[in-house]
Scaffold this motif. Structure first.
Motif, PDB file in Angstrom:
ATOM      1  N   GLN A  99      38.545  72.344  69.462  1.00 45.57           N
ATOM      2  CA  GLN A  99      40.063  72.017  69.726  1.00 45.57           C
ATOM      3  C   GLN A  99      40.335  70.904  68.402  1.00 45.57           C
ATOM      4  OE1 GLN A  99      40.484  70.645  73.519  1.00 45.57           O
ATOM      5  NE2 GLN A  99      42.621  70.502  73.376  1.00 45.57           N
ATOM      6  N   GLU A 100      39.632  69.721  68.297  1.00 45.47           N
ATOM      7  CA  GLU A 100      39.995  68.861  67.103  1.00 45.47           C
ATOM      8  C   GLU A 100      39.367  69.347  65.897  1.00 45.47           C
ATOM      9  OE1 GLU A 100      37.625  67.692  69.733  1.00 45.47           O
ATOM     10  OE2 GLU A 100      39.285  67.026  71.141  1.00 45.47           O
ATOM     11  N   LEU A 101      40.332  69.831  64.943  1.00 41.13           N
ATOM     12  CA  LEU A 101      39.826  70.415  63.833  1.00 41.13           C
ATOM     13  C   LEU A 101      38.890  69.473  62.993  1.00 41.13           C
ATOM     14  CD1 LEU A 101      43.190  72.148  63.127  1.00 41.13           C
ATOM     15  CD2 LEU A 101      41.331  72.891  64.306  1.00 41.13           C
ATOM     16  N   ALA A 102      38.028  70.377  62.386  1.00 41.33           N
ATOM     17  CA  ALA A 102      37.106  69.205  61.638  1.00 41.33           C
ATOM     18  C   ALA A 102      37.191  69.656  60.298  1.00 41.33           C
ATOM     19  CB  ALA A 102      35.729  69.631  61.909  1.00 41.33           C
ATOM     20  N   LEU A 103      38.226  69.616  59.811  1.00 44.08           N
ATOM     21  CA  LEU A 103      38.782  69.545  58.222  1.00 44.08           C
ATOM     22  C   LEU A 103      38.742  68.201  57.628  1.00 44.08           C
ATOM     23  CD1 LEU A 103      41.279  72.449  58.468  1.00 44.08           C
ATOM     24  CD2 LEU A 103      38.864  72.678  57.871  1.00 44.08           C
ATOM     25  N   ALA A 110      40.109  75.539  49.546  1.00 42.80           N
ATOM     26  CA  ALA A 110      38.967  76.036  49.232  1.00 42.80           C
ATOM     27  C   ALA A 110      37.647  75.307  49.449  1.00 42.80           C
ATOM     28  CB  ALA A 110      38.994  76.769  47.831  1.00 42.80           C
ATOM     29  N   GLU A 111      37.565  74.039  49.204  1.00 38.66           N
ATOM     30  CA  GLU A 111      36.581  72.998  49.330  1.00 38.66           C
ATOM     31  C   GLU A 111      36.431  72.838  50.785  1.00 38.66           C
ATOM     32  OE1 GLU A 111      36.740  69.475  45.954  1.00 38.66           O
ATOM     33  OE2 GLU A 111      38.830  70.074  47.037  1.00 38.66           O
ATOM     34  N   ASN A 112      37.387  72.919  51.606  1.00 43.05           N
ATOM     35  CA  ASN A 112      36.943  73.023  52.895  1.00 43.05           C
ATOM     36  C   ASN A 112      36.230  74.328  53.524  1.00 43.05           C
ATOM     37  OD1 ASN A 112      37.801  70.503  55.022  1.00 43.05           O
ATOM     38  ND2 ASN A 112      39.454  70.714  53.433  1.00 43.05           N
ATOM     39  N   ILE A 113      36.689  75.280  53.134  1.00 39.22           N
ATOM     40  CA  ILE A 113      36.288  76.595  53.481  1.00 39.22           C
ATOM     41  C   ILE A 113      34.677  76.608  53.225  1.00 39.22           C
ATOM     42  CG2 ILE A 113      36.192  79.067  52.942  1.00 39.22           C
ATOM     43  CD1 ILE A 113      39.149  79.023  52.801  1.00 39.22           C
ATOM     44  N   PHE A 114      34.326  76.194  51.955  1.00 32.26           N
ATOM     45  CA  PHE A 114      32.821  76.286  51.622  1.00 32.26           C
ATOM     46  C   PHE A 114      32.237  74.662  51.555  1.00 32.26           C
ATOM     47  CE2 PHE A 114      34.943  79.823  49.238  1.00 32.26           C
ATOM     48  CZ  PHE A 114      34.167  80.824  49.847  1.00 32.26           C
ATOM     49  N   LYS A 159      48.389  76.078  60.380  1.00 35.93           N
ATOM     50  CA  LYS A 159      47.850  76.765  59.144  1.00 35.93           C
ATOM     51  C   LYS A 159      46.425  75.983  59.100  1.00 35.93           C
ATOM     52  CE  LYS A 159      51.939  77.846  56.891  1.00 35.93           C
ATOM     53  NZ  LYS A 159      52.857  77.440  55.679  1.00 35.93           N
ATOM     54  N   GLN A 160      46.037  74.964  59.609  1.00 33.62           N
ATOM     55  CA  GLN A 160      44.647  74.185  59.501  1.00 33.62           C
ATOM     56  C   GLN A 160      43.668  75.290  60.505  1.00 33.62           C
ATOM     57  OE1 GLN A 160      44.400  70.112  59.936  1.00 33.62           O
ATOM     58  NE2 GLN A 160      46.078  69.850  58.640  1.00 33.62           N
ATOM     59  N   GLN A 161      44.388  75.589  61.463  1.00 33.31           N
ATOM     60  CA  GLN A 161      43.600  76.539  62.409  1.00 33.31           C
ATOM     61  C   GLN A 161      43.157  77.769  61.668  1.00 33.31           C
ATOM     62  OE1 GLN A 161      41.914  76.517  65.581  1.00 33.31           O
ATOM     63  NE2 GLN A 161      43.730  75.800  66.521  1.00 33.31           N
ATOM     64  N   LEU A 162      44.018  78.178  60.763  1.00 36.80           N
ATOM     65  CA  LEU A 162      43.668  79.456  60.173  1.00 36.80           C
ATOM     66  C   LEU A 162      42.716  79.189  59.099  1.00 36.80           C
ATOM     67  CD1 LEU A 162      47.388  81.030  59.565  1.00 36.80           C
ATOM     68  CD2 LEU A 162      45.519  81.650  61.469  1.00 36.80           C
ATOM     69  N   VAL A 163      42.864  77.918  58.615  1.00 37.09           N
ATOM     70  CA  VAL A 163      41.793  77.640  57.402  1.00 37.09           C
ATOM     71  C   VAL A 163      40.217  77.535  58.240  1.00 37.09           C
ATOM     72  CG1 VAL A 163      40.816  75.945  56.120  1.00 37.09           C
ATOM     73  CG2 VAL A 163      43.240  76.487  55.911  1.00 37.09           C
ATOM     74  N   GLU A 164      40.475  76.832  59.589  1.00 33.68           N
ATOM     75  CA  GLU A 164      39.075  76.878  60.218  1.00 33.68           C
ATOM     76  C   GLU A 164      38.587  78.377  60.385  1.00 33.68           C
ATOM     77  OE1 GLU A 164      36.933  74.861  61.283  1.00 33.68           O
ATOM     78  OE2 GLU A 164      37.908  73.044  61.749  1.00 33.68           O
TER      79      GLU A 164
END
Lengths: 521, 394
Positions: A99-103, A110-114, A159-164
């Motif tokens: 629930q608490e996003l970890a970005l 891109a850096e967060n994704i990988f 949008k951050q949720q989508l990045v997760e």
């Protein structure tokens, strides 16, 4: 991509089976013989009250609680899973989005994704080309039209949720777990997220979604499992005409009220606190309304409850009334004894006769390194002093008096509060606010994290306060607690007051359906 | 409770604070032995108080800053700036000595307003604000002094740091006035301690057993009177010691008994909880830095009077000595913990070590190494102690 071509190598049994999961923490049985079976390619919802054990179950599944710290068996794709960490579960394609996003806000999408899974070249160097190209592909899959090089901090929560989710996809996720993904989202973002989940289902990704929003579950889930008090109640097929919201609610709350609350006869007097047209905006996300035109009142000698699920805005409502301690662009009016008062900061709120006992004792309520005496006097120093000098003998006497009347168990009042148990800490926090002699006392989750015996004592103290003619406002996640202690209950959903119920006519089912009412419903 | 059990209990309960006093006594004994008693000679004791007084004055303000959860790196530069302003008025402009003192204090208050504004109302961390201040006020010192040293101050001004009160009630090889002042102070201490003990008893608090109480009080009295005898047989009561004693007394009272003091501890202990308890955090933070500016200006006056000059490079590294004194004296890096008296003992430990090593002829570089290690060990012990006692999350 059809389901059958997506997963032929794994057979067609359920993708996940959790059998007889039991997890105990010191003194608490969080999960007791829980069974969960998730079919390949379905969206499986998990429902339950706060504290029912949903999150614990997901932590067991994802290896946060490592194999060996729980009893029972997890079978993933037909083979037993013994995860010792999140890394183990992710290696098998199980990814959890909390629930608490970890970005990391200042890194790019891109850096967060990988992150932790970097695309490399020459062994130790980051391959920026494939990092950004692959990220762009993933973003298309989740329907996010942003540049992969943009910092995550510039995106909204939706949008951050989508990045997760993109990050989960990069790990070749096969079982995606989302813990209340839409709790912080507005309707439009929620709708978009649900669309993405449907699309992933078509691609063969199985989803477990924890949610409080029953309308949303009805819309998206194939099956729903209900958990209550650490036990599985039932799993409902959502195509079944019998799968009504009523049935889910009954499953979530269906437990009897036993004699856990002290008796009280209410003697209700004049109105003490009235809040009108109270609107609060999120402190950092402009435009997001957290409390929406709320209105409520509390009378002398009355205990009023606020019921609402996580993220409904209960604490935000209370803290914003208590000296604008939360939020921005706050509007609305507050009356104490019929006279409009200013609550622009905490000292004015205290002057107006409002006291707020926080749900978070350790972070917001007490100074743990200071002793019981000084914590007791912390909000009432003006009464204890003359010309800016504190009368220490009087302070000691007051602390002793409250230790006795509250029944705080401590060798003496010079012990640091951090060394007391949760229940006794709560009594110190209550002492501190009762000593300010407030007109209305707002108690936010007054029994969170304390044992049953101490809970009873706290309820007794609440009764004592209203018997003295105070007005008490109780915020609680536990419906039985509200039904057992209150005269009247307001329900809060998505920042709006959705109902006001007299406790005589209130049922857990009735409250729950008001609490799960969505904006459009 | 038996006296022995009581003593043991007292030692373990106050291990941290009594540990520092024990360490101080050991260090004094150690250097006394190594210097053949030179460390405790009347002349040196008198010198020591004068030489380190300005560090102690800074440490009083610094410990309040640290309890509030901040730090102040600029005090060395503020000492220089306030001394420079005073020197320009008194030495260059021929103004009377008290104009210089008042101007220095006004400058210190302005510095406090400036730094307090940025920390409290803009919300920049004190580390950054005072790091900027360190450069800013050093630069202003050079500008005010036009890059040259000014000296000497007239006699009255120098008296602040170099003078003695002597012969006020006559002397017979020793100064009666000094002994009388100390005698009254010791008496006052004993009476206050006794009354405090009785008050505690009436509230059913634990107190040490009577024999232990008497021994403790007599011991403190003996040490203080011995100290009084040393300075009385030398040149009398240093003026700066009077200033220092007044400040220690006043600030001990403020930190312990005033609402402001309580609020400083509350902010340092748990900022969010303090705010939700109705503490006006911004105002308190502002006052903390205003006060630091004030005390830095007093230190600036004392230092310029002691050296009878104002130099562009004055006060360099004073901030580090003052900060070290606080931490050695038991203040916590995370805030919320510390006492004025603790900081004074910490400052004296640093002073005795420096002075002892100077008397032994140890070179400057070794002195720095030793001081660095002592600071490290003191804070290391603090952290170890907290981990051991557990449950002390801050």
């Amino acid at each position: 991509m059809s389901e059958s071509t997506a997963s032929p190598a794994y057979g067609d049994g359920p993708i996940l089976e959790m059998r007889g999961i039991t997890k105990t923490f010191p003194g608490v049985k969080a999960l007791s013989d829980v069974n969960l079976s998730v079919d390949r390619g379905e969206i499986h919802a998990i429902c339950g009250e706060n504290g029912a054990g949903k999150s614990t179950l997901m932590k067991v599944l994802s290896g946060v609680h490592p194999h060996g710290t729980y009893d029972g068996e997890i079978v993933l794709d037909g083979t037993p899973a013994t995860f010792r960490s999140i890394n183990d579960s992710e290696a098998r394609g199980v990814v959890i989005i909390h629930q608490e996003l970890a970005l990391v806000p200042y890194l790019s999408i891109a850096e967060n994704i990988f992150l932790g899974n970097e695309r490399r070249r020459a062994g130790r160097l980051v391959d920026w080309n494939s990092t950004n190209t692959e990220a762009a592909e993933l973003l298309t899959r989740v329907g996010l039209a942003e540049s992969p090089t943009q910092p995550v901090s510039t995106l909204g929560v939706g949008k951050q949720q989508l990045v997760e989710i993109a990050k989960a996809l990069s790990k070749e996720v096969r079982l995606l777990i989302l813990d209340e993904p839409t709790a912080a989202l507005n309707d439009q973002d929620s709708e978009h997220l649900l669309d993405i989940l449907r699309r992933l289902r078509e691609e063969g990704v199985t989803c477990i979604i924890i949610s409080h929003k029953l309308g949303e579950i009805a819309e998206i889930a194939d099956r729903t499992t209900i958990i209550r008090d650490g036990q599985t109640i039932e799993t409902i097929d959502m195509t079944d005409p019998d799968s009504t919201q009523d049935r889910i609610i009954r499953g979530m709350v269906g437990r009897s009220l036993d004699n856990r609350f002290p008796e009280r006869t209410s003697v209700i007097g004049d109105e003490v606190l009235r809040v009108e047209d109270w609107t609060v905006h999120h402190p950092t996300q402009p435009g997001r309304v957290v409390v929406d035109k709320a209105a409520l009142s509390v009378r002398a000698g009355e205990v009023v409850g606020i019921a609402g699920l996580m993220g409904a805005g209960r604490t935000e409502l209370a803290m914003s009334v208590f000296g604008h301690s939360y939020g921005r662009d706050i509007s609305g009016r507050v009356f104490v004894h019929g006279r409009e008062v200013s609550v622009k900061d905490v000292p004015s709120a205290i002057d107006a006769g409002i006291a707020y006992v926080s749900e978070d004792r350790k972070q917001l309520g007490l100074n743990l390194i200071e002793d019981v005496r000084r914590n007791t006097s912390a909000a009432g120093l003006p009464q204890l002093s003359r010309a800016g000098w504190v009368n220490e003998h009087e302070e000691l006497r007051v602390a002793e008096e409250y230790r006795e009347s509250m029944g705080t168990r401590t060798p003496n009042v010079l012990v640091p509060v951090g060394k007391l148990s949760g229940g006794n800490q709560q009594k110190v926090a209550l002492s501190k606010w009762i000593y300010t002699d407030p007109e209305v006392l707002i108690l936010d989750e007054p029994t969170r994290g304390i044992d049953v015996g101490a809970k009873y004592e706290i309820y007794t103290l609440i009764n004592k306060m209203v018997a003295d003619g105070k007005a008490v406002l109780v915020i609680s996640s536990e419906l039985p607690e509200l039904l057992g202690t209150c005269d009247r209950i307001y329900t809060l959903a998505a920042g709006r007051i959705t109902g006001e119920v007299d406790v005589a006519s209130a049922t857990q089912e009735g409250l729950m359906s008001l609490m799960t009412q969505e904006a459009d419903a | 409770m038996t006296t022995i059990a009581n003593l043991k209990d007292l030692m373990t309960r106050n291990l941290r604070s009594s540990g520092i006093v024990v360490a101080f006594v050991l260090i004094v004994a150690f250097f006394t032995a190594l210097t053949d008693g030179l460390l405790l000679s009347p002349r040196n004791v008198s010198n020591l108080t004068q030489q380190y007084s300005y560090i102690l004055i800074l440490a009083i303000g610094m410990v309040i800053v640290i309890i509030g959860g901040h730090i102040d790196l600029s005090v060395g530069s503020v000492v220089a700036l306030t001394g420079a302003v005073s020197a320009v008025l008194v030495i260059k402009g021929g103004a009377p000595w008290w104009v210089g003192v008042l101007a220095a204090i006004a400058t210190g208050l302005l510095v406090g307003v400036w730094q307090g504004f940025w920390v409290a109302y803009v919300g920049i961390p004190a580390f950054i604000v005072t790091l900027a201040g360190m450069l800013l006020f050093r630069g202003l010192t050079y500008i005010v002094l036009d890059n040259v040293s000014l000296s000497p101050f007239p006699g009255e001004y120098s008296t602040i740091a170099q003078g003695f009160v002597n012969g006020l009630l006559g002397g017979y090889g020793y100064d009666t006035f000094t002994l009388l002042v100390f005698g009254l102070a010791v008496l006052g201490y004993a009476v206050a301690a006794y009354r405090n003990r009785r008050a505690k008893l009436s509230y059913n608090q634990d107190v040490e057993a009577m024999p232990l109480f008497v021994v403790k009080t007599v011991l403190v009295a003996a040490v203080v009177m011995w100290f009084a005898w040393q300075i009385a047989t030398y040149r009398g009561l240093p003026v700066v010691l009077i200033i220092l004693a007044a400040l220690i007394l006043a600030y001990s009272m403020i930190t312990k008994h005033s609402i402001f003091g309580r609020h400083v501890y509350a902010i340092g202990g748990n900022l969010a909880a303090a705010q939700l308890s109705g503490v006006r955090v911004k105002r308190v933070n502002f006052l903390i830095f205003l006060n630091m500016g004030f005390l830095a200006s007093i230190a600036g006056v004392v230092f310029s009077a002691r050296s009878s000059s104002a130099q562009p490079g004055a006060g360099n590294m004073f901030e580090l000595d003052a900060i070290a004194a606080c931490f050695i004296g038991g203040a916590a890096v995370t805030g919320g913990v510390g006492t004025v008296v603790g900081a004074m003992v910490g400052g004296l430990i640093m002073a005795v070590m420096s002075n002892g090593m100077q008397l032994m002829g140890v070179d400057q570089s070794t002195q720095q190494v030793v001081k660095g290690l002592v600071l490290l060990l003191a804070v290391g012990y603090d952290i170890w102690n907290k981990k051991r006692s557990g449950a002390r999350t801050a």
